[in-house]
Scaffold this active site. Structure first.
Site, PDB file in Angstrom:
ATOM      1  N   LYS A 282       0.846  -1.203   0.000  1.00 52.84           N
ATOM      2  CA  LYS A 282       0.000   0.000   0.000  1.00 52.84           C
ATOM      3  C   LYS A 282       0.878   1.250   0.000  1.00 52.84           C
ATOM      4  CE  LYS A 282      -3.960  -2.271   2.136  1.00 52.84           C
ATOM      5  NZ  LYS A 282      -4.711  -2.647   3.334  1.00 52.84           N
TER       6      LYS A 282
ATOM      7  N   GLN B  69      -4.746  -1.108   9.490  1.00 51.86           N
ATOM      8  CA  GLN B  69      -4.802  -2.467   8.948  1.00 51.86           C
ATOM      9  C   GLN B  69      -5.463  -3.420   9.949  1.00 51.86           C
ATOM     10  OE1 GLN B  69      -3.948  -3.260   5.838  1.00 51.86           O
ATOM     11  NE2 GLN B  69      -4.241  -5.459   6.022  1.00 51.86           N
TER      12      GLN B  69
ATOM     13  N   ASP C 221     -10.992   3.450   4.042  1.00 49.65           N
ATOM     14  CA  ASP C 221     -11.490   2.078   4.020  1.00 49.65           C
ATOM     15  C   ASP C 221     -13.016   2.038   3.934  1.00 49.65           C
ATOM     16  OD1 ASP C 221      -9.704  -0.097   4.053  1.00 49.65           O
ATOM     17  OD2 ASP C 221      -9.110   0.338   6.124  1.00 49.65           O
TER      18      ASP C 221
END
Ligand code: GUN
Length: 295
Positions: free
Chosen positions: A55, A99, A122
């Site tokens: 990422k 995460q 997200d």
């Protein structure tokens, strides 16, 4: 015999990333900010380490700023919340990703809901989930968004199609179901307690497999000509004793029946990061008064 069209997510994602890179350059040229994405990893889960490293790398390649925060596994919830608060107030940070999974001493929902909804790239924050469900403008979770892009590219208009989503996670299944509903599909959200999973799947024009169970969906679960999107990434022993990646769908069997299918690897996987970059770009535009659609 493989006769399904193979949906090349790897190529699609590469094109999308290049397009985002071009948009980022145009935003900067027009006096806008350099979009900044913060990625927070708590602990040393090897898969999460690979994902967060990728990422960060692809964020830089798209011309954005990357802020990586790697915290030890024993970090307290208060410490993670303090970091999120700091990132919420940092004007150089337009997107925040924590995460998952987090270590057991940390309440994931508390952390996710502490992220400023405008920076929640997200789309997991309750505010963004609510906007997706009620039809508002928010952030859409990256993996379902990537699946939707591949579906629209393969099928065009999705209106009226029967879609079956297998798996009801907050990350994939639930947001996927609401995205498909927004496209006017007739949606079934099936899961491990569904009475007859195979029978539900056989009704699907569009089948999204997100169960986390290797090769669970067999060829005879699939309607002839259906479009199959395989979200699974499972590591299993191969014939030569080495580990190999397989999806949630028995690929060879499915190929003989489906109209189109995503492979594993090279299908949905690469789309997730590309959509994350897109969300970070959109977040940066919205936070600084630029129209993301104008680039
Ligand atoms: N873990 C697995 N997938 C994801 C994702 O899309 N976002 C975050 N934050 N964690 C994940």
């Amino acid at each position: 015999m493989a006769d399904a069209k193979i949906i090349d997510g790897k190529a699609f994602a590469a094109t999308l990333r290049a397009e985002i890179g071009r948009k980022v350059a145009a935003l900067k040229k027009s006096g806008g900010p350099t979009p900044g994405l913060a990625v927070v990893l708590v602990g040393e889960d090897p898969a999460s380490q690979i994902y967060t490293r990728n990422k960060a790398k692809q964020t830089l390649e798209a011309g954005m700023q990357s802020f990586k925060h790697d915290l030890p596994a024993e970090t307290s919830q208060a410490e993670v919340l303090a970091l999120v608060d700091r990132l919420n107030h940092d004007p150089a940070v337009h997107g925040i990703l924590v995460q998952l999974p987090l270590p057991p001493q940390i309440d994931s929902n508390a952390v996710i809901d502490a992220i400023d909804p405008a920076k929640d790239v997200d789309g997991f924050n309750a505010v963004n989930v609510g906007r997706l469900v009620t039809g508002g403008v928010g952030m859409v979770p990256c993996t379902p968004l990537g699946c939707l892009m591949l579906l629209k590219d393969a099928l065009g208009d999705l209106k009226g199609k029967r879609a079956v989503v297998l798996g009801r996670s907050n990350i994939v299944g639930k947001p996927m179901a609401f995205l498909l509903l927004r496209e006017h599909c007739t949606v079934t959200l099936a899961h491990s307690r569904t009475a007859d999973l195979a029978d539900e799947c056989r009704r699907a024009d569009i089948l999204i497999a997100a169960t986390g169970q290797p090769q669970m969906v067999r060829g005879d679960w699939i309607r002839k000509g259906a479009t199959v999107i395989d979200v699974g990434i499972n590591r299993v022993p191969g014939e030569n004793g080495k580990m190999k990646l397989v999806g949630d769908v028995a690929f060879d069997e499915a190929c003989a029946v489906a109209g189109a299918i995503t492979p594993v690897p090279g299908g949905v996987g690469p789309m997730t990061i590309a959509c994350l970059l897109q969300n970070a770009f959109t977040a940066a535009c919205r936070q600084t008064g630029h129209d993301p659609e104008s680039f």
